[in-house]
Design a protein around this motif. Structure first.
Motif, mmCIF file in Angstrom:
data_model
loop_
_atom_site.group_PDB
_atom_site.id
_atom_site.type_symbol
_atom_site.label_atom_id
_atom_site.label_comp_id
_atom_site.label_asym_id
_atom_site.label_seq_id
_atom_site.Cartn_x
_atom_site.Cartn_y
_atom_site.Cartn_z
ATOM 1 N N TRP A 1 55.229 39.130 42.069
ATOM 2 C CA TRP A 1 55.238 37.807 41.443
ATOM 3 C C TRP A 1 55.255 37.830 39.914
ATOM 4 N N PRO A 2 54.629 38.798 39.214
ATOM 5 C CA PRO A 2 54.686 38.718 37.742
ATOM 6 C C PRO A 2 56.098 38.832 37.183
ATOM 7 N N TRP A 3 57.011 39.377 37.959
ATOM 8 C CA TRP A 3 58.389 39.544 37.515
ATOM 9 C C TRP A 3 59.308 38.450 38.084
ATOM 10 N N MET A 4 58.703 37.382 38.609
ATOM 11 C CA MET A 4 59.476 36.308 39.232
ATOM 12 C C MET A 4 59.084 34.933 38.702
ATOM 13 N N LYS A 5 58.699 34.865 37.456
ATOM 14 C CA LYS A 5 58.240 33.587 36.913
ATOM 15 C C LYS A 5 59.358 32.556 36.858
ATOM 16 N N ALA A 6 60.572 33.005 36.632
ATOM 17 C CA ALA A 6 61.687 32.060 36.613
ATOM 18 C C ALA A 6 61.877 31.420 37.979
ATOM 19 N N GLU A 7 61.652 32.207 39.026
ATOM 20 C CA GLU A 7 61.828 31.700 40.380
ATOM 21 C C GLU A 7 60.607 30.927 40.883
ATOM 22 N N MET A 8 59.415 31.272 40.403
ATOM 23 C CA MET A 8 58.184 30.731 40.994
ATOM 24 C C MET A 8 57.466 29.731 40.105
ATOM 25 N N GLY A 9 57.906 29.566 38.865
ATOM 26 C CA GLY A 9 57.287 28.592 37.990
ATOM 27 C C GLY A 9 55.813 28.880 37.757
ATOM 28 N N ASN A 10 54.972 27.863 37.946
ATOM 29 C CA ASN A 10 53.537 27.987 37.673
ATOM 30 C C ASN A 10 52.710 28.339 38.902
ATOM 31 N N THR A 11 53.354 28.778 39.975
ATOM 32 C CA THR A 11 52.627 29.053 41.222
ATOM 33 C C THR A 11 51.441 29.962 40.997
ATOM 34 N N TYR A 12 51.616 30.990 40.171
ATOM 35 C CA TYR A 12 50.562 31.986 39.977
ATOM 36 C C TYR A 12 49.866 31.856 38.624
ATOM 37 N N ALA A 13 49.990 30.725 37.970
ATOM 38 C CA ALA A 13 49.427 30.580 36.624
ATOM 39 C C ALA A 13 47.908 30.763 36.616
ATOM 40 N N LYS A 14 47.212 30.158 37.575
ATOM 41 C CA LYS A 14 45.743 30.268 37.603
ATOM 42 C C LYS A 14 45.296 31.683 37.938
ATOM 43 N N LEU A 15 45.978 32.310 38.890
ATOM 44 C CA LEU A 15 45.637 33.690 39.210
ATOM 45 C C LEU A 15 45.896 34.598 38.021
ATOM 46 N N GLU A 16 47.030 34.426 37.376
ATOM 47 C CA GLU A 16 47.357 35.272 36.227
ATOM 48 C C GLU A 16 46.309 35.126 35.121
ATOM 49 N N ALA A 17 45.872 33.904 34.868
ATOM 50 C CA ALA A 17 44.850 33.678 33.836
ATOM 51 C C ALA A 17 43.541 34.358 34.214
ATOM 52 N N ALA A 18 43.171 34.288 35.486
ATOM 53 C CA ALA A 18 41.926 34.919 35.931
ATOM 54 C C ALA A 18 42.007 36.440 35.806
ATOM 55 N N LEU A 19 43.118 37.015 36.199
ATOM 56 C CA LEU A 19 43.288 38.462 36.067
ATOM 57 C C LEU A 19 43.297 38.881 34.606
ATOM 58 N N ALA A 20 43.964 38.115 33.771
ATOM 59 C CA ALA A 20 44.048 38.450 32.341
ATOM 60 C C ALA A 20 42.690 38.372 31.656
ATOM 61 N N ASP A 21 41.755 37.624 32.236
ATOM 62 C CA ASP A 21 40.421 37.501 31.646
ATOM 63 C C ASP A 21 39.515 38.682 31.984
ATOM 64 N N MET A 22 39.892 39.486 32.956
ATOM 65 C CA MET A 22 39.018 40.592 33.367
ATOM 66 C C MET A 22 38.685 41.555 32.233
ATOM 67 N N PRO A 23 39.631 41.964 31.376
ATOM 68 C CA PRO A 23 39.246 42.850 30.279
ATOM 69 C C PRO A 23 38.186 42.251 29.361
ATOM 70 N N HIS A 24 38.204 40.930 29.183
ATOM 71 C CA HIS A 24 37.173 40.286 28.358
ATOM 72 C C HIS A 24 35.817 40.358 29.049
ATOM 73 N N GLN A 25 35.807 40.205 30.361
ATOM 74 C CA GLN A 25 34.554 40.311 31.103
ATOM 75 C C GLN A 25 34.001 41.734 31.044
ATOM 76 N N ILE A 26 34.893 42.710 31.091
ATOM 77 C CA ILE A 26 34.471 44.108 31.077
ATOM 78 C C ILE A 26 33.977 44.512 29.689
ATOM 79 N N GLY A 27 34.624 44.005 28.672
ATOM 80 C CA GLY A 27 34.140 44.201 27.316
ATOM 81 C C GLY A 27 34.624 45.461 26.624
ATOM 82 N N ARG A 28 35.276 46.329 27.338
ATOM 83 C CA ARG A 28 35.844 47.547 26.752
ATOM 84 C C ARG A 28 36.909 48.070 27.702
#
Length: 279
Positions: free
Chosen positions: A23-50
């Motif tokens: 899905w990360p390579w299909m944004k043109a086809e899928m639009g915002n379907t995975y926007a919330k999941l992507e944001a949650a995954l992208a926040d993990m490094p901030h939660q980990i802190g290093r």
């Protein structure tokens, strides 16, 4: 490092949704379907802190006779999906492997009396590279995968997590990659009620950090709509590894949608403290 500083530095564990196919390579086809999941995954490094020394990924898409750890210095790609656009069979997630950590994983499992093997040939599957593209898009953290064991015994996978727990003090991030709801024949509005029933049970169960939490997970088939949510449980079993490695530690829901794909309730969880949390 002192005992207190080692405890403070301990990494959390995660059970995440890895989404559908590449899905990360299909944004043109899928639009915002995975926007919330992507944001949650992208926040993990901030939660980990290093940046961790490595990520140990337990994917729903690898089962083997023994728990098998990926030991290649530079794993290739395994396009374990079908029916997607041609360009998705050319994507690459080029993180290095971690052979030394693979040897450590094998040793921990053998010490715990669990069947353990290594594989120097298998590439990364989409249960690894799709979420990792959102978590560490620069592919600058070593990643190695660890298989589930055929039979999918939840108690055995909880024991696997317990055996892996020392890695959290060695700067290795343990991630179980699956889905809290995985019934490809029941998506959309018809799945709204059963997915919510199972998701509610899962949230209530994980909220407890006591011993009954693990036992409830062993008995997960008794949960409301359990076999509708998971006709086959390979996408749930990575949760057992994340919980086993953080037994007695609280869960935090880091991702939730109640209308995913037109009706699904789905969630992801962190076990253990985030960076900056009070002790």
């Amino acid at each position: 490092m002192t005992a207190s500083s080692a405890t403070a530095a301990r990494l959390p564990t995660y059970f995440i949704s890895h989404g559908g196919g590449p899905w990360p390579w299909m944004k043109a086809e899928m639009g915002n379907t995975y926007a919330k999941l992507e944001a949650a995954l992208a926040d993990m490094p901030h939660q980990i802190g290093r940046k961790p020394a490595a990520v140990l990924m337990v994917s729903a898409h690898w089962e083997a006779p023994a728990f098998t750890v990926q030991a290649a210095a530079q794993p290739g790609m395994l396009y374990d999906y079908g029916g997607f656009p041609a360009h998705t069979y050319q994507v690459h997630y080029r993180s290095p492997g971690a052979p030394a950590i693979a040897a450590r994983v094998q040793a921990l499992l053998q010490a715990a009396g669990l069947p353990a093997a290594v594989d120097t040939e298998r590439g990364y599957d989409h249960g690894m590279f799709s979420p990792m593209q959102a978590i560490y898009p620069q592919a600058d953290v070593p990643v190695l995968q660890l298989s589930l064991r055929r039979g999918l015994d939840p108690a055995e996978h909880l024991a696997l997590g317990r055996a892996l727990a020392p890695l959290r003090d060695e700067d290795v991030l343990i991630v179980g990659s699956g889905l809290s709801y995985h019934n490809l024949r029941a998506f959309g509005p018809q799945a709204a009620a059963p997915s919510k029933a199972f998701d509610d049970w899962l949230g209530q169960t994980l909220a407890s950090a006591s011993a009954p939490r693990s036992q409830a997970l062993v008995d997960w088939e008794q949960a409301p709509a359990a076999r509708i949510a998971h006709p086959r449980e390979e996408h749930l079993i990575p949760l057992m590894v994340a919980v086993g490695a953080a037994e007695g530690e609280r869960a935090a829901r880091i991702y939730h949608e109640s209308d995913f794909m037109g009706g699904l309730s789905v969630s992801s969880y962190r076990f253990g403290a985030a960076a900056g949390d009070a002790a």
